[in-house]
Write a protein that holds these residues in place. Sequence first.
Motif, PDB file in Angstrom:
ATOM      1  N   ILE A 356       0.830  -1.199   0.000  1.00 13.21           N
ATOM      2  CA  ILE A 356       0.000   0.000   0.000  1.00 13.21           C
ATOM      3  C   ILE A 356       0.868   1.254   0.000  1.00 13.21           C
ATOM      4  O   ILE A 356       0.602   2.224  -0.729  1.00 13.21           O
ATOM      5  N   GLY A 357       1.941   1.246   0.801  1.00  8.05           N
ATOM      6  CA  GLY A 357       2.853   2.380   0.818  1.00  8.05           C
ATOM      7  C   GLY A 357       3.490   2.614  -0.544  1.00  8.05           C
ATOM      8  O   GLY A 357       3.571   3.758  -1.019  1.00  8.05           O
ATOM      9  N   ALA A 358       3.922   1.515  -1.197  1.00  5.54           N
ATOM     10  CA  ALA A 358       4.526   1.646  -2.528  1.00  5.54           C
ATOM     11  C   ALA A 358       3.510   2.151  -3.542  1.00  5.54           C
ATOM     12  O   ALA A 358       3.823   2.996  -4.396  1.00  5.54           O
ATOM     13  N   LYS A 359       2.279   1.664  -3.433  1.00  2.23           N
ATOM     14  CA  LYS A 359       1.221   2.067  -4.359  1.00  2.23           C
ATOM     15  C   LYS A 359       0.924   3.557  -4.234  1.00  2.23           C
ATOM     16  O   LYS A 359       0.620   4.235  -5.226  1.00  2.23           O
ATOM     17  N   ARG A 360       1.032   4.064  -3.004  1.00  3.54           N
ATOM     18  CA  ARG A 360       0.710   5.469  -2.747  1.00  3.54           C
ATOM     19  C   ARG A 360       1.938   6.370  -2.742  1.00  3.54           C
ATOM     20  O   ARG A 360       1.826   7.587  -2.577  1.00  3.54           O
ATOM     21  N   GLY A 361       3.127   5.763  -2.870  1.00  2.00           N
ATOM     22  CA  GLY A 361       4.351   6.551  -2.885  1.00  2.00           C
ATOM     23  C   GLY A 361       4.670   7.206  -1.566  1.00  2.00           C
ATOM     24  O   GLY A 361       5.147   8.350  -1.511  1.00  2.00           O
ATOM     25  N   CYS A 362       4.393   6.485  -0.454  1.00  3.20           N
ATOM     26  CA  CYS A 362       4.661   7.056   0.862  1.00  3.20           C
ATOM     27  C   CYS A 362       5.171   5.982   1.812  1.00  3.20           C
ATOM     28  O   CYS A 362       5.135   4.786   1.517  1.00  3.20           O
ATOM     29  N   ASP A 363       5.644   6.427   2.955  1.00  2.00           N
ATOM     30  CA  ASP A 363       6.097   5.514   4.000  1.00  2.00           C
ATOM     31  C   ASP A 363       4.910   4.656   4.469  1.00  2.00           C
ATOM     32  O   ASP A 363       3.797   5.185   4.649  1.00  2.00           O
ATOM     33  N   PRO A 364       5.100   3.335   4.662  1.00  2.00           N
ATOM     34  CA  PRO A 364       3.980   2.484   5.087  1.00  2.00           C
ATOM     35  C   PRO A 364       3.322   2.940   6.389  1.00  2.00           C
ATOM     36  O   PRO A 364       2.107   2.778   6.548  1.00  2.00           O
ATOM     37  N   TYR A 365       4.098   3.519   7.287  1.00  2.00           N
ATOM     38  CA  TYR A 365       3.510   4.016   8.532  1.00  2.00           C
ATOM     39  C   TYR A 365       2.522   5.153   8.227  1.00  2.00           C
ATOM     40  O   TYR A 365       1.401   5.196   8.753  1.00  2.00           O
ATOM     41  N   ASP A 366       2.931   6.064   7.350  1.00  2.00           N
ATOM     42  CA  ASP A 366       2.015   7.135   6.964  1.00  2.00           C
ATOM     43  C   ASP A 366       0.817   6.577   6.215  1.00  2.00           C
ATOM     44  O   ASP A 366      -0.316   7.085   6.363  1.00  2.00           O
ATOM     45  N   ALA A 367       1.029   5.529   5.420  1.00  2.00           N
ATOM     46  CA  ALA A 367      -0.101   4.905   4.718  1.00  2.00           C
ATOM     47  C   ALA A 367      -1.119   4.378   5.725  1.00  2.00           C
ATOM     48  O   ALA A 367      -2.334   4.550   5.543  1.00  2.00           O
ATOM     49  N   ALA A 368      -0.644   3.758   6.804  1.00  7.06           N
ATOM     50  CA  ALA A 368      -1.553   3.229   7.827  1.00  7.06           C
ATOM     51  C   ALA A 368      -2.338   4.355   8.489  1.00  7.06           C
ATOM     52  O   ALA A 368      -3.559   4.254   8.688  1.00  7.06           O
ATOM     53  N   LEU A 369      -1.664   5.449   8.819  1.00  8.99           N
ATOM     54  CA  LEU A 369      -2.342   6.566   9.468  1.00  8.99           C
ATOM     55  C   LEU A 369      -3.308   7.254   8.497  1.00  8.99           C
ATOM     56  O   LEU A 369      -4.388   7.709   8.902  1.00  8.99           O
ATOM     57  N   ASP A 370      -2.939   7.312   7.224  1.00  9.79           N
ATOM     58  CA  ASP A 370      -3.848   7.881   6.225  1.00  9.79           C
ATOM     59  C   ASP A 370      -5.105   7.020   6.066  1.00  9.79           C
ATOM     60  O   ASP A 370      -6.215   7.539   5.879  1.00  9.79           O
ATOM     61  N   LEU A 371      -4.944   5.700   6.134  1.00  7.10           N
ATOM     62  CA  LEU A 371      -6.104   4.814   6.038  1.00  7.10           C
ATOM     63  C   LEU A 371      -7.086   5.088   7.169  1.00  7.10           C
ATOM     64  O   LEU A 371      -8.303   5.060   6.978  1.00  7.10           O
ATOM     65  N   LEU A 372      -6.559   5.364   8.361  1.00  5.02           N
ATOM     66  CA  LEU A 372      -7.439   5.741   9.470  1.00  5.02           C
ATOM     67  C   LEU A 372      -8.201   7.022   9.144  1.00  5.02           C
ATOM     68  O   LEU A 372      -9.416   7.112   9.357  1.00  5.02           O
ATOM     69  N   LEU A 373      -7.504   8.003   8.610  1.00  2.00           N
ATOM     70  CA  LEU A 373      -8.137   9.279   8.300  1.00  2.00           C
ATOM     71  C   LEU A 373      -9.226   9.136   7.246  1.00  2.00           C
ATOM     72  O   LEU A 373     -10.213   9.883   7.253  1.00  2.00           O
TER      73      LEU A 373
END
Length: 531
Positions: A356-373
Amino acid sequence: MLDIVLEGGTVYDGNGTPPVETDVGIAGTRIAAIGDLSESAAKERVCVRGLAVSPGFIDLHTHSDFTLAANGRAESQVHQGVTTEVVGQCGVSCAPARSRRDIELMAPGYLPGAVEPDWLSFGEYLDHLDGKPLGVNVAAFVGHGTIHRAVLGDALRPARDEEVEAMAELLGCSLDEGAYGFSSGLEYWPGSLATPDQLARLCRVAAARDRLYATHVRNRDLFYDLGFGEAIATARVAGARLQISHIQPKYGAPRHAMAHSLEMIDQAKRQGVDVACDVIPHDWSHTRVMAILPQWAQEGGPETVRARLQDEETRARIKRNPRPMWRLVSDGRWEEIVLMQSEANHALVGLTLAEIGAKRGCDPYDAALDLLLEEDGDAMNHLMWTSHSFSEDDIRLALSGTDCAVISDTLALAPYGCLKHSIGSLSGYGWAARFLQHYVRDHEVLSLEEGLRRLTALPADRLGLRDRGRLADGNFADITVFDAAGIASHFDLKEPRRYASGIAHVLVNGRFAMRDGARTEVDSGTVLRPA
């Protein structure tokens, strides 16, 4: 006159004794006779030769509190032979509550609009379930976290003495209204705020009524011995019967953790503590994504959490959390963590956080927090992921103990209607089948008769169910008939919602919930209340 005779099956009584080929007769909701019934009058005879005939499986640890209220047919469970579920585990239950808002925040598997809550007290919640068609019998525990919220709300602090007394009174009322036991989730907020003295005070309330205390312990990785030791000490001080939930240690625990934990249990039993455990029959762990946040970041409800995640400086502080619930996170093992349920991002379910992080071009930790948002409103609380956190060797070692039951730690679901996108765990549609396929048949960790005891009589005894969990004259006719050589699970990371196979018939209270491998329209389960 018998209503049904199951003819010529290989009958496992649930006690762990070798099976016998014989008949089982049913009259009304109960087993009326076991033996040669060839001369007995019966309205219906069903040949089950070549098939295993077992007590219906009892799932001692589930989180179906809300999903059963949304769809009581429990398709995912009935399709694999489950006839009784125990909800309200890990400190979380649908009641008691101060308001509908509390129910929305605390209800496991909550889906907006799926249920119109008409309860606040525990007894009212049970009455609500009792008014619905149920595919399985349901016994319910009351959760420490839910009681804490009912007394303290969102307060991020331990309860004061007078508040603990109010919690004890509310627990006692819930037990008297029909709760089968008391549970805690000490790795989660607000269970993480409770002290051993406070837990012992509450456990005494359960012990006075001879109800079981089930706990998701405070730690199962680096400080596993403190987590399990606290659970045992709490039960010892309170005189309570203890069930250690999903005992397998997590990623980050030392290699000897499982063996040491079992030694601690054996020692406690020698000193008179009534303690047993259970295990999930696969090596994937699951939880809410919200649980990975530091405790301070979870205070105040979803909108407050949302504001924190949107603030760049606060987000950076959240990511510096030195003690995440999963040490896979602090070690950056994102390839071992998979998104399991999301209302906002169905297309990402089944992908690792690394993907998911690679798909979105971001750090996986930020991807997880973005998914919450990206989850709307309270759905943030129900974003789920799973991780490769458990050890196959630890599971086998846990099963070597005679008091280790097998559980799902999941939700009763259906691949249609309001629950079609829901998932409770990776193995939710096949946990019991996987246990019998993988650990019993393929790897012979246990004999079939002993494996069935772990699914039937053992959990019945822990709960105090005297007339379920065994095939015996006069017991309720909860019966699972299956092909021991063919039973199989079919879930995987990409397609977790696939039914198990090999189940021929399932009877709940004497009526066919499944017949000839197909689900019937019958929902004959009931809400169980202690006598």
